[in-house]
Design an enzyme around this catalytic site. Structure first.
Site, mmCIF file in Angstrom:
data_model
loop_
_atom_site.group_PDB
_atom_site.id
_atom_site.type_symbol
_atom_site.label_atom_id
_atom_site.label_comp_id
_atom_site.label_asym_id
_atom_site.label_seq_id
_atom_site.Cartn_x
_atom_site.Cartn_y
_atom_site.Cartn_z
ATOM 1 N N PHE A 21 71.053 -34.264 2.683
ATOM 2 C CA PHE A 21 71.057 -33.724 4.046
ATOM 3 C C PHE A 21 69.831 -34.262 4.784
ATOM 4 O O PHE A 21 68.692 -34.046 4.365
ATOM 5 C CB PHE A 21 71.021 -32.188 4.000
ATOM 6 C CG PHE A 21 71.052 -31.555 5.374
ATOM 7 C CD1 PHE A 21 72.202 -31.606 6.149
ATOM 8 C CD2 PHE A 21 69.926 -30.919 5.889
ATOM 9 C CE1 PHE A 21 72.225 -31.036 7.420
ATOM 10 C CE2 PHE A 21 69.947 -30.347 7.155
ATOM 11 C CZ PHE A 21 71.109 -30.407 7.922
ATOM 12 N N GLY A 22 70.067 -34.991 5.877
ATOM 13 C CA GLY A 22 68.961 -35.558 6.658
ATOM 14 C C GLY A 22 68.436 -34.562 7.670
ATOM 15 O O GLY A 22 69.207 -33.818 8.286
ATOM 16 N N THR A 23 67.118 -34.540 7.871
ATOM 17 C CA THR A 23 66.514 -33.520 8.743
ATOM 18 C C THR A 23 65.784 -34.098 9.949
ATOM 19 O O THR A 23 65.143 -33.357 10.686
ATOM 20 C CB THR A 23 65.513 -32.653 7.942
ATOM 21 O OG1 THR A 23 64.505 -33.518 7.397
ATOM 22 C CG2 THR A 23 66.207 -31.892 6.826
ATOM 23 N N ASP A 50 66.389 -34.489 2.703
ATOM 24 C CA ASP A 50 65.551 -35.648 3.022
ATOM 25 C C ASP A 50 64.739 -35.367 4.282
ATOM 26 O O ASP A 50 65.289 -35.062 5.332
ATOM 27 C CB ASP A 50 66.446 -36.879 3.257
ATOM 28 C CG ASP A 50 65.627 -38.126 3.540
ATOM 29 O OD1 ASP A 50 65.232 -38.799 2.570
ATOM 30 O OD2 ASP A 50 65.361 -38.417 4.730
ATOM 31 N N TYR A 55 58.600 -36.744 10.704
ATOM 32 C CA TYR A 55 59.653 -36.002 11.426
ATOM 33 C C TYR A 55 59.099 -34.735 12.087
ATOM 34 O O TYR A 55 59.745 -34.161 12.955
ATOM 35 C CB TYR A 55 60.788 -35.600 10.487
ATOM 36 C CG TYR A 55 61.537 -36.740 9.847
ATOM 37 C CD1 TYR A 55 61.291 -38.076 10.182
ATOM 38 C CD2 TYR A 55 62.506 -36.490 8.878
ATOM 39 C CE1 TYR A 55 61.976 -39.111 9.567
ATOM 40 C CE2 TYR A 55 63.204 -37.524 8.269
ATOM 41 C CZ TYR A 55 62.927 -38.825 8.605
ATOM 42 O OH TYR A 55 63.606 -39.845 7.990
ATOM 43 N N LYS A 84 58.070 -38.525 2.973
ATOM 44 C CA LYS A 84 57.675 -39.924 3.153
ATOM 45 C C LYS A 84 56.268 -40.027 3.724
ATOM 46 O O LYS A 84 55.879 -39.226 4.577
ATOM 47 C CB LYS A 84 58.657 -40.643 4.098
ATOM 48 C CG LYS A 84 60.111 -40.534 3.671
ATOM 49 C CD LYS A 84 61.053 -41.245 4.629
ATOM 50 C CE LYS A 84 62.500 -40.892 4.357
ATOM 51 N NZ LYS A 84 62.925 -39.627 4.956
ATOM 52 N N HIS A 117 57.196 -44.985 3.907
ATOM 53 C CA HIS A 117 58.143 -44.982 5.027
ATOM 54 C C HIS A 117 58.366 -46.391 5.600
ATOM 55 O O HIS A 117 59.469 -46.769 5.952
ATOM 56 C CB HIS A 117 57.611 -44.051 6.128
ATOM 57 C CG HIS A 117 58.679 -43.408 6.942
ATOM 58 N ND1 HIS A 117 58.551 -42.174 7.516
ATOM 59 C CD2 HIS A 117 59.915 -43.816 7.288
ATOM 60 C CE1 HIS A 117 59.655 -41.862 8.172
ATOM 61 N NE2 HIS A 117 60.494 -42.846 8.049
ATOM 62 N N ASN A 141 62.815 -48.897 4.003
ATOM 63 C CA ASN A 141 62.782 -50.031 4.943
ATOM 64 C C ASN A 141 62.136 -51.286 4.360
ATOM 65 O O ASN A 141 61.524 -52.067 5.090
ATOM 66 C CB ASN A 141 62.063 -49.638 6.245
ATOM 67 C CG ASN A 141 62.820 -48.570 7.002
ATOM 68 O OD1 ASN A 141 64.018 -48.703 7.233
ATOM 69 N ND2 ASN A 141 62.142 -47.492 7.361
ATOM 70 N N ALA A 192 74.107 -43.508 8.187
ATOM 71 C CA ALA A 192 75.442 -43.842 7.675
ATOM 72 C C ALA A 192 76.563 -43.520 8.660
ATOM 73 O O ALA A 192 77.670 -44.032 8.539
ATOM 74 C CB ALA A 192 75.691 -43.112 6.356
ATOM 75 N N LEU A 193 76.269 -42.663 9.648
ATOM 76 C CA LEU A 193 77.284 -42.280 10.640
ATOM 77 C C LEU A 193 76.963 -42.854 12.021
ATOM 78 O O LEU A 193 77.534 -42.435 13.021
ATOM 79 C CB LEU A 193 77.384 -40.742 10.720
ATOM 80 C CG LEU A 193 77.639 -40.034 9.382
ATOM 81 C CD1 LEU A 193 77.666 -38.522 9.570
ATOM 82 C CD2 LEU A 193 78.953 -40.497 8.756
ATOM 83 N N THR A 195 73.626 -43.857 14.777
ATOM 84 C CA THR A 195 72.443 -43.055 15.138
ATOM 85 C C THR A 195 72.180 -43.031 16.637
ATOM 86 O O THR A 195 71.039 -43.067 17.072
ATOM 87 C CB THR A 195 71.201 -43.636 14.427
ATOM 88 O OG1 THR A 195 71.156 -45.028 14.706
ATOM 89 C CG2 THR A 195 71.227 -43.445 12.944
ATOM 90 N N ILE A 251 78.332 -29.854 9.040
ATOM 91 C CA ILE A 251 77.583 -29.759 7.777
ATOM 92 C C ILE A 251 78.535 -29.341 6.649
ATOM 93 O O ILE A 251 78.546 -29.920 5.567
ATOM 94 C CB ILE A 251 76.414 -28.749 7.904
ATOM 95 C CG1 ILE A 251 75.356 -29.277 8.899
ATOM 96 C CG2 ILE A 251 75.752 -28.496 6.541
ATOM 97 C CD1 ILE A 251 74.309 -28.249 9.312
#
Length: 297
Positions: A21-23, A50, A55, A84, A117, A141, A192-193, A195, A251
């Protein structure tokens, strides 16, 4: 739903859940939404969270995780938490202090995975693992050349367990994935979806990935959403994939990625969508000697 059987083994023996799950959130979204969304994600079955120092939501994410520990939904050891190291802390003597700041915000004793990062220093990262502050260490990266520089370093103690990079059907990272697999390094996919919502990073004229007609046709075929097709594609390639949303319905839907399978033909069709297109190209960094995106992969 418990996704225990969808874990990927890392080269240091630890296991990472295949779906995370990205935050990261756009600046205009309130931080409290991150707490709410992270709680929903844990309730839905996500166990891999994650995040990153940069962030600026680690307090909010930590609060969500601790509240789900307090109400007995999970134990700390059920959660795989990634943070990160940001580029302002790359001097070796600052690396642990950045991680300790993250741990303080989270109220955790350790993180499960700590990533560099943007390409730089590995030696000081190894000390974080030695000190027990991070169970595993990896990178984000990095291109092939930068990974090779680390792998060929004399006296390397722990090789990176993963490389987290932008990866989706428009930029499937086939060559980098093959290289990472050959070195026993897991590829973790962000973006992945698509951005588009990261307005400060992404050209708003970029193609909307989830509107792609090929994804739409496969979604109809499997009676799933285009997002689930895009996520499933990564899992079947052996990629750990991060899904991000602040909407409860999305979600809960994303965790259903384990409930179906794409055929070999479907996978070939999705491979054919690759156009080496990057949403997050970081042009402001392009003159930096460590800029990772100038190489082919």
């Amino acid at each position: 739903m418990n996704s225990k059987h969808q874990y990927v083994q890392l080269n240091d023996g630890h296991f990472i859940p295949g779906l995370g799950f990205g935050t990261y959130k756009p600046q205009e979204v309130s931080k409290s939404k991150t707490t709410e969304a992270t709680k929903i994600a844990i309730e839905a079955g996500f166990r891999h969270i994650d995040c990153a120092y940069a962030y600026q939501v680690e307090e909010e994410v930590g609060l969500a995780i601790r509240s789900k520990i307090a109400d007995d939904t999970v134990k700390r050891e059920d959660i795989f938490y990634t943070s990160k190291l940001w580029s302002t802390f790359h001097r070796p003597e600052l690396v642990q202090s950045c991680l300790k700041r993250s741990l303080k915000k989270l109220h955790f004793d350790y993180v499960d995975l700590y990533l560099i990062h943007i390409p730089t220093a590995m030696k000081a990262m190894e000390k974080c693992k030695d000190a027990g502050l991070a169970r595993s260490i990896g990178v984000s990266n990095f291109n092939r050349r930068q990974l090779e520089m680390i792998l060929n370093k004399p006296g390397l103690k722990f090789k990176p367990v993963c490389n987290q990079v932008e990866c989706h059907v428009y930029h499937n990272q086939r060559k980098l994935l093959d290289f990472c697999k050959s070195k026993d390094i897991v590829l973790v996919a962000y973006g992945a979806l698509g951005t588009q919502r990261y307005k400060q990073w992404v050209d708003q004229n970029s193609p909307v990935l989830l509107d792609d007609p090929v994804l739409g046709a496969l979604a109809k075929k499997h009676k799933r959403s285009p997002a689930l097709i895009a996520l499933r594609y990564q899992l079947q390639r052996g990629v750990v994939v991060l899904a991000q949303s602040l909407k409860k319905s999305e979600i809960k839907e994303n965790i259903q990625v384990f409930d179906f399978e794409l055929t070999e033909e479907d996978m070939k069709v999705l491979d054919g969508l690759n156009r080496n297109f990057r949403y997050v190209a970081m042009p402001s960094m392009s003159d930096h000697p460590n800029y990772p995106f100038a190489d082919e992969y």
